[in-house]
Scaffold this active site. Structure first.
Site, PDB file in Angstrom:
ATOM      1  N   CYS A 247       4.041  12.194  -7.944  1.00 47.47           N
ATOM      2  CA  CYS A 247       3.336  13.237  -8.708  1.00 47.47           C
ATOM      3  C   CYS A 247       1.895  12.794  -8.927  1.00 47.47           C
ATOM      4  O   CYS A 247       1.649  11.666  -9.356  1.00 47.47           O
ATOM      5  CB  CYS A 247       4.039  13.471 -10.040  1.00 47.47           C
ATOM      6  SG  CYS A 247       3.093  14.577 -11.112  1.00 47.47           S
TER       7      CYS A 247
ATOM      8  N   SER B  99      -6.495  -8.164   9.753  1.00 51.54           N
ATOM      9  CA  SER B  99      -7.846  -8.713   9.836  1.00 51.54           C
ATOM     10  C   SER B  99      -8.148  -9.593   8.628  1.00 51.54           C
ATOM     11  O   SER B  99      -9.114 -10.352   8.631  1.00 51.54           O
ATOM     12  CB  SER B  99      -8.871  -7.583   9.954  1.00 51.54           C
ATOM     13  OG  SER B  99      -8.669  -6.655   8.918  1.00 51.54           O
TER      14      SER B  99
ATOM     15  N   HIS C 163       0.818  -1.222   0.000  1.00 47.95           N
ATOM     16  CA  HIS C 163       0.000   0.000   0.000  1.00 47.95           C
ATOM     17  C   HIS C 163       0.851   1.270   0.000  1.00 47.95           C
ATOM     18  O   HIS C 163       0.363   2.348   0.336  1.00 47.95           O
ATOM     19  CB  HIS C 163      -0.967  -0.017   1.204  1.00 47.95           C
ATOM     20  CG  HIS C 163      -1.980  -1.132   1.125  1.00 47.95           C
ATOM     21  ND1 HIS C 163      -2.790  -1.504   2.167  1.00 47.95           N
ATOM     22  CD2 HIS C 163      -2.311  -1.959   0.105  1.00 47.95           C
ATOM     23  CE1 HIS C 163      -3.570  -2.522   1.783  1.00 47.95           C
ATOM     24  NE2 HIS C 163      -3.289  -2.811   0.547  1.00 47.95           N
TER      25      HIS C 163
END
Ligand code: APR
Length: 242
Positions: free
Chosen positions: A126, A188, A118
């Site tokens: 940019c 989770s 992530h």
């Protein structure tokens, strides 16, 4: 034999280990989850206002301020004994860490092979070109600062509705398929595609170990569930690996 001893034996005999981590591994470092951080002034906003392309286009300054605040919190936090034990495991065995966390604490703890699914909250990219930007490339006259191309810089994290970085995801899929032991820690197991990576390993016969202080969506596929805090269990587990 205790479960932790059995898990340590599997890790000792492993040729290739993949580890999927989530917010729970950073909990004991004091890092609030995205939703936990949405308190005070931020409680009035939907998560998509603060973490999507549409939200950024609607109010770039607001989104930038939210990330600046989270960055300041994360800068005050340090890797915990679990992060450090995981880095020590890599010194003993071939380990790939696949993390959903954007805090960079695995690398800070000394893990070398880290796949940040992530992104990383301390970096910028940019908004238009997508490429990573070094701090010295940023034009800081505006808020948010700008890329040399004239468009805004944004935090290099994956927002709602965005694809994961393709090269990182491919490397994570490959590490999962090649792992003979897959450790799931502090997640989770509900956010895709990360949550499917242990399934890829399980399909090929890998042993699955979970460390989580509660049951998760991935508990049913774990051969061993170590129901404990990461910062406590990980050092114990790694101390038993030879
Ligand atoms: N030790 C072990 N496990 C813990 C600890 C701890 N100290 N504290 C919490 N946990 C467990 C919880 O039981 C839960 O299963 O960690 C998990 C945290 O779950 P989430 O908050 O849903 O975090 P995560 O799985 O990383 O979420 C995935 O969702 O919010 C998005 O992009 C964000 O990367 C994040 C993704």
């Amino acid at each position: 034999m205790l479960d932790v001893e059995k898990a340590a034996t599997w890790l000792s005999n492993a040729k290739s280990i993949a580890v999927l981590t989530g917010a729970g591994v950073s909990a004991e470092s004091g890092i609030p989850t995205f939703r936990d951080a949405m308190d005070g002034l931020w409680a009035q906003f939907e998560p998509e206002r603060l973490a999507s392309r549409q939200g950024f286009m609607a109010d770039p300054k607001l989104v930038w301020q939210w990330y600046e605040e989270r960055r300041a919190t994360i800068k005050r936090c340090r890797p915990n004994s679990g992060h450090i034990a995981l880095a020590e495991l890599e010194a003993k065995k071939p380990v790939t860490v696949i993390t959903q966390n954007v805090d960079g604490l695995h690398s800070q703890a000394g893990s070398k092979r880290v796949l940040e699914l992530h992104g990383n909250i301390m970096r910028n990219s940019c908004f238009i070109e997508g490429k990573l930007l070094r701090d010295d490339e940023l034009d800081t006259a505006s808020v948010p600062p700008k890329c040399p191309c004239g468009s805004y810089a944004r935090p290099a994290v994956v927002w709602f509705g965005e694809f994961l970085p393709e090269d990182v995801l491919e490397a994570a899929i490959s590490a999962s398929r090649h792992a003979d032991v897959f450790l799931i820690a502090g997640t989770s197991g509900v956010v895709q595609p990360a949550a499917s990576l242990p399934l890829l390993a399980a399909e090929r016969g890998a042993r699955i170990i979970e460390i989580n202080n509660q049951e998760s969506a991935l508990t049913p596929i774990a051969h061993i569930s170590l129901r404990s805090n990461f910062a406590v269990m990980m050092p114990k587990l790694v101390s038993l690996v030879s």
